[in-house]
Design a protein around this motif. Structure first.
Motif, mmCIF file in Angstrom:
data_model
loop_
_atom_site.group_PDB
_atom_site.id
_atom_site.type_symbol
_atom_site.label_atom_id
_atom_site.label_comp_id
_atom_site.label_asym_id
_atom_site.label_seq_id
_atom_site.Cartn_x
_atom_site.Cartn_y
_atom_site.Cartn_z
ATOM 1 N N TYR A 201 0.913 -1.159 -0.035
ATOM 2 C CA TYR A 201 -0.014 -0.039 -0.114
ATOM 3 C C TYR A 201 0.827 1.414 0.031
ATOM 4 O O TYR A 201 1.773 1.335 0.766
ATOM 5 C CB TYR A 201 -0.764 0.021 1.105
ATOM 6 C CG TYR A 201 -1.844 1.207 1.225
ATOM 7 C CD1 TYR A 201 -2.797 1.571 0.466
ATOM 8 C CD2 TYR A 201 -1.372 2.360 2.264
ATOM 9 C CE1 TYR A 201 -3.468 2.600 0.465
ATOM 10 C CE2 TYR A 201 -2.087 3.340 2.273
ATOM 11 C CZ TYR A 201 -3.335 3.653 1.413
ATOM 12 O OH TYR A 201 -3.779 4.861 1.330
ATOM 13 N N TYR B 191 -4.373 0.427 -7.359
ATOM 14 C CA TYR B 191 -5.548 -0.370 -6.775
ATOM 15 C C TYR B 191 -6.673 -0.331 -7.828
ATOM 16 O O TYR B 191 -7.756 -0.167 -7.369
ATOM 17 C CB TYR B 191 -5.767 0.000 -5.392
ATOM 18 C CG TYR B 191 -4.726 0.489 -4.785
ATOM 19 C CD1 TYR B 191 -3.550 -0.139 -4.347
ATOM 20 C CD2 TYR B 191 -4.630 1.754 -3.993
ATOM 21 C CE1 TYR B 191 -2.506 0.372 -3.626
ATOM 22 C CE2 TYR B 191 -3.554 2.184 -3.418
ATOM 23 C CZ TYR B 191 -2.357 1.455 -3.218
ATOM 24 O OH TYR B 191 -1.443 2.101 -2.712
ATOM 25 N N LEU C 13 -3.146 -6.692 -0.706
ATOM 26 C CA LEU C 13 -2.433 -5.498 -0.137
ATOM 27 C C LEU C 13 -1.753 -5.234 1.042
ATOM 28 O O LEU C 13 -2.404 -5.504 2.281
ATOM 29 C CB LEU C 13 -3.548 -4.436 -0.122
ATOM 30 C CG LEU C 13 -3.404 -2.751 -0.342
ATOM 31 C CD1 LEU C 13 -2.429 -2.485 -1.551
ATOM 32 C CD2 LEU C 13 -4.600 -1.992 -0.161
#
Length: 354
Positions: free
Chosen positions: A247, A255, A265
């Protein structure tokens, strides 16, 4: 989106999870912090490592972004480390981990069948035999829970695909390339056009040129290999449906809600670099700082941290063993369509996974 917990290489953390002391208890955060400081001061004390601070800030951010009882439904358990071949587990360690996993399922019955996921690093010749033994054990294991392996090495990917058909495959974040240099975010995408581009340009024209460059920079920073058609064909050949991504704040387009691939993630620690030289193990063996030696490492990283003070705006940087990590906290870049996709996975690692 489902919640995964990434438990790192010490079985003691499985005990903490089984006692539900590994995660925040909402208004009891202060009591929980006291427990960690009393029992694990060498690992979690803020004066030694920024991990302590980031962990509790991340838990609060998760509950703010999702919901207060988000941790009540732990769907999957990630176990082990992806950053060092000397952290390849032994068969005995995995056997103990499976028992701890069964105990967790008994203490906290899952809302559906819970999956055990083994995280593996990249490998050199020394550890191939050890990992092969572990994969053989998991492949023959007779339990209700499905088992997956996160691969960060093409040898491991090929081995599982050919020999261990009962194991699912997730493409790890070391194989999946993603731009994570801290300098990109430290200076907030500022650019300085070259002399030829700004020659005889007015101030307004120069500012417009900078905006155009930044626009294309952002497009590049918001991309990764997984969106390439060539990459898609490769993953399909090896029956891979899940790809790991760290992330990163301010990179919403990373994403995408693509139908052909599901995202694991990682949060809140993004892996910035890894290599064979190791500042951490050099604490006990100076040669490991200078050379990539082949002696088996005694896992110095389970006892020490090395933190770097870097000019940063809103994140921390830490090195554990041979790898550097940067913290990512603000989840506002995560889109609702990604969260609502039940096939995506949110992999929460309370501390750096070594």
């Amino acid at each position: 989106m489902e919640l995964f917990l990434h438990i790192w290489t010490a079985l003691e953390y499985f005990d903490l999870l089984n006692e539900w002391k590994l995660l925040s208890q909402w208004k009891k955060d202060r009591d929980l912090a006291g427990f960690f400081m009393q029992n694990f001061p060498w690992e979690l004390a803020e004066s030694i490592s920024p991990q302590y601070e980031i962990n509790f800030m991340a838990i609060r951010e998760i509950k703010k972004k999702f919901w207060n009882n988000f941790f009540d439904k732990v769907s999957w358990i990630y176990y082990w480390s992806d950053n060092c071949e000397y952290l390849v587990p032994t068969k005995n360690e995995i056997e103990q981990a499976i028992e701890k996993f069964k105990e967790f399922n008994k203490n906290f019955p899952p809302h559906k069948v819970r999956t055990f996921v083994l995280v593996t690093p990249y490998l050199w010749d020394k550890m191939l035999e050890r990992l092969d033994e572990v994969l053989d054990y998991l492949n023959q294991l007779k339990i209700k829970s499905p088992i997956e392996v996160v691969v960060n090495d093409f040898w491991t990917l090929n081995l599982i695909n050919k020999k261990y058909k009962n194991l699912g495959i997730c493409f790890g974040r070391l194989l999946h390339k993603q731009l994570k240099t801290p300098l990109v975010d430290t200076y907030w995408y500022d650019v300085h056009p070259s002399g030829e581009l700004i020659k005889n340009k007015s101030k307004q024209e120069k500012e417009q040129l900078k905006k155009e460059i930044i626009k294309w920079q952002m497009k590049f920073y918001n991309s990764s290999e997984v969106w390439l058609e060539l990459y898609k064909n490769f993953l399909n050949r090896f029956n891979v449906k899940n790809v790991a991504i760290d992330y990163m704040q301010n990179r919403e387009e990373l994403y995408k809600n693509e139908q052909w691939v599901w995202i694991d993630l990682y949060y809140p620690w993004a892996l910035v670099f890894t290599w064979r030289l190791c500042d951490t193990s050099a604490i006990e063996n100076e040669q490991r700082w200078k050379y990539a030696i082949d002696d088996i490492c005694p896992r110095t990283c389970n006892r020490y941290d090395i933190s770097y003070k870097v000019k940063t705006v809103w994140y921390k940087m830490i090195q554990r063993w041979n790898s550097g990590y940067r913290s990512e906290l603000d989840l506002s870049s995560l889109k609702d369509e990604f969260i609502k996709n039940d096939n995506n996975r949110f992999v929460f690692s309370p501390f750096v996974p070594v």
